[in-house]
Design a protein around this motif. Structure first.
Motif, PDB file in Angstrom:
ATOM      1  N   GLU A 151       4.116   9.969  -9.724  1.00 54.33           N
ATOM      2  CA  GLU A 151       3.463  10.265 -11.006  1.00 54.33           C
ATOM      3  C   GLU A 151       2.808  11.635 -10.976  1.00 54.33           C
ATOM      4  N   LEU A 152       2.156  11.941  -9.901  1.00 53.09           N
ATOM      5  CA  LEU A 152       1.508  13.241  -9.765  1.00 53.09           C
ATOM      6  C   LEU A 152       2.535  14.371  -9.832  1.00 53.09           C
ATOM      7  N   MET A 153       3.665  14.186  -9.155  1.00 49.78           N
ATOM      8  CA  MET A 153       4.714  15.209  -9.194  1.00 49.78           C
ATOM      9  C   MET A 153       5.278  15.364 -10.605  1.00 49.78           C
ATOM     10  N   LYS A 154       5.449  14.247 -11.311  1.00 56.21           N
ATOM     11  CA  LYS A 154       5.928  14.330 -12.693  1.00 56.21           C
ATOM     12  C   LYS A 154       4.941  15.120 -13.557  1.00 56.21           C
ATOM     13  N   GLN A 155       3.642  14.865 -13.365  1.00 57.72           N
ATOM     14  CA  GLN A 155       2.627  15.588 -14.126  1.00 57.72           C
ATOM     15  C   GLN A 155       2.664  17.083 -13.803  1.00 57.72           C
ATOM     16  N   LEU A 156       2.770  17.415 -12.534  1.00 55.51           N
ATOM     17  CA  LEU A 156       2.804  18.828 -12.141  1.00 55.51           C
ATOM     18  C   LEU A 156       4.052  19.525 -12.683  1.00 55.51           C
ATOM     19  N   LEU A 157       5.190  18.847 -12.619  1.00 59.51           N
ATOM     20  CA  LEU A 157       6.424  19.438 -13.144  1.00 59.51           C
ATOM     21  C   LEU A 157       6.362  19.582 -14.663  1.00 59.51           C
ATOM     22  N   ALA A 158       5.739  18.611 -15.338  1.00 55.71           N
ATOM     23  CA  ALA A 158       5.590  18.707 -16.792  1.00 55.71           C
ATOM     24  C   ALA A 158       4.693  19.884 -17.158  1.00 55.71           C
ATOM     25  N   MET A 159       3.613  20.074 -16.404  1.00 60.42           N
ATOM     26  CA  MET A 159       2.726  21.220 -16.651  1.00 60.42           C
ATOM     27  C   MET A 159       3.468  22.530 -16.425  1.00 60.42           C
ATOM     28  N   ARG A 160       4.275  22.579 -15.387  1.00 60.21           N
ATOM     29  CA  ARG A 160       5.031  23.792 -15.092  1.00 60.21           C
ATOM     30  C   ARG A 160       6.052  24.075 -16.206  1.00 60.21           C
ATOM     31  N   ALA A 161       6.650  23.018 -16.764  1.00 57.49           N
ATOM     32  CA  ALA A 161       7.677  23.184 -17.796  1.00 57.49           C
ATOM     33  C   ALA A 161       7.113  23.832 -19.058  1.00 57.49           C
ATOM     34  N   VAL A 162       5.847  23.535 -19.370  1.00 58.12           N
ATOM     35  CA  VAL A 162       5.242  24.129 -20.570  1.00 58.12           C
ATOM     36  C   VAL A 162       4.502  25.425 -20.259  1.00 58.12           C
ATOM     37  N   GLY A 163       4.580  25.869 -19.033  1.00 60.84           N
ATOM     38  CA  GLY A 163       3.972  27.153 -18.668  1.00 60.84           C
ATOM     39  C   GLY A 163       2.562  27.066 -18.122  1.00 60.84           C
ATOM     40  N   THR A 220       0.826  -1.208   0.000  1.00 59.02           N
ATOM     41  CA  THR A 220       0.000   0.000   0.000  1.00 59.02           C
ATOM     42  C   THR A 220       0.859   1.256   0.000  1.00 59.02           C
ATOM     43  N   THR A 221       1.903   1.245   0.804  1.00 58.03           N
ATOM     44  CA  THR A 221       2.808   2.394   0.863  1.00 58.03           C
ATOM     45  C   THR A 221       3.486   2.608  -0.482  1.00 58.03           C
ATOM     46  N   GLU A 222       3.915   1.535  -1.116  1.00 56.40           N
ATOM     47  CA  GLU A 222       4.578   1.666  -2.425  1.00 56.40           C
ATOM     48  C   GLU A 222       3.612   2.178  -3.487  1.00 56.40           C
ATOM     49  N   ARG A 223       2.360   1.700  -3.469  1.00 61.97           N
ATOM     50  CA  ARG A 223       1.356   2.212  -4.417  1.00 61.97           C
ATOM     51  C   ARG A 223       1.139   3.704  -4.207  1.00 61.97           C
ATOM     52  N   TYR A 224       1.049   4.112  -2.936  1.00 62.04           N
ATOM     53  CA  TYR A 224       0.858   5.531  -2.628  1.00 62.04           C
ATOM     54  C   TYR A 224       2.050   6.355  -3.139  1.00 62.04           C
ATOM     55  N   ARG A 225       3.257   5.897  -2.866  1.00 64.87           N
ATOM     56  CA  ARG A 225       4.446   6.646  -3.288  1.00 64.87           C
ATOM     57  C   ARG A 225       4.561   6.704  -4.814  1.00 64.87           C
ATOM     58  N   THR A 226       4.229   5.601  -5.484  1.00 65.53           N
ATOM     59  CA  THR A 226       4.250   5.594  -6.950  1.00 65.53           C
ATOM     60  C   THR A 226       3.255   6.610  -7.492  1.00 65.53           C
ATOM     61  N   ARG A 227       2.072   6.630  -6.917  1.00 66.02           N
ATOM     62  CA  ARG A 227       1.050   7.597  -7.344  1.00 66.02           C
ATOM     63  C   ARG A 227       1.529   9.024  -7.100  1.00 66.02           C
ATOM     64  N   GLN A 228       2.153   9.281  -5.977  1.00 65.66           N
ATOM     65  CA  GLN A 228       2.648  10.627  -5.678  1.00 65.66           C
ATOM     66  C   GLN A 228       3.772  11.023  -6.644  1.00 65.66           C
TER      67      GLN A 228
END
Length: 128
Positions: free
Chosen positions: A93-105, A83-91
């Motif tokens: 992925e979420l951080m990657k998405q947020l950073l990708a959004m920030r990179a394109v403005g 459960t902890t690993e699933r949570y961390r994997t999801r987090q």
């Protein structure tokens, strides 16, 4: 007789009647030295029995606690780690998405304004 709702653990052991101690002065005043001596001996015997048994009880409780923790870990550790690993994997992925959004403005609508004085972040505490 006073009804006692809170009884000292010494008397909960059942080794001595709690009235024995209060009878000692009464026995001495009446000249009943044998009864007073028997009461003192019983009280001291109970104290010695308690002092002898207490370390053994404490040691047993420590061993019981360690055994209980080990059994619990054996039953639940794998599921907790998954459960902890699933949570961390999801987090991640979420951080990657947020950073990708920030990179394109782009900016996440849930974020506070750029010049906000305070930002409060709430995270899941996995070490509880």
């Amino acid at each position: 007789e006073v009804e006692r709702k809170i009884l000292h653990p010494f008397f909960k052991l059942g080794l001595v009647d709690d009235n024995i101690v209060s009878e000692i002065p009464r026995s001495l005043q009446n000249g009943e030295f044998t009864a007073a001596f028997a009461a003192v001996a019983a009280a001291l015997g109970a104290v010695l029995a308690t002092l002898t048994a207490a370390p053994l009880v404490v040691q047993w409780r420590k061993m019981h606690w360690a055994h209980t923790v080990a059994v619990s870990q054996a039953l639940h550790h794998k599921a907790f780690e998954e459960t902890t690993e699933r949570y961390r994997t999801r987090q991640r992925e979420l951080m990657k998405q947020l950073l990708a959004m920030r990179a394109v403005g782009k900016r996440d609508a849930a974020l506070p304004p750029c010049r906000a004085e305070r930002i409060i972040a709430v995270t899941m505490a996995t070490g509880q």
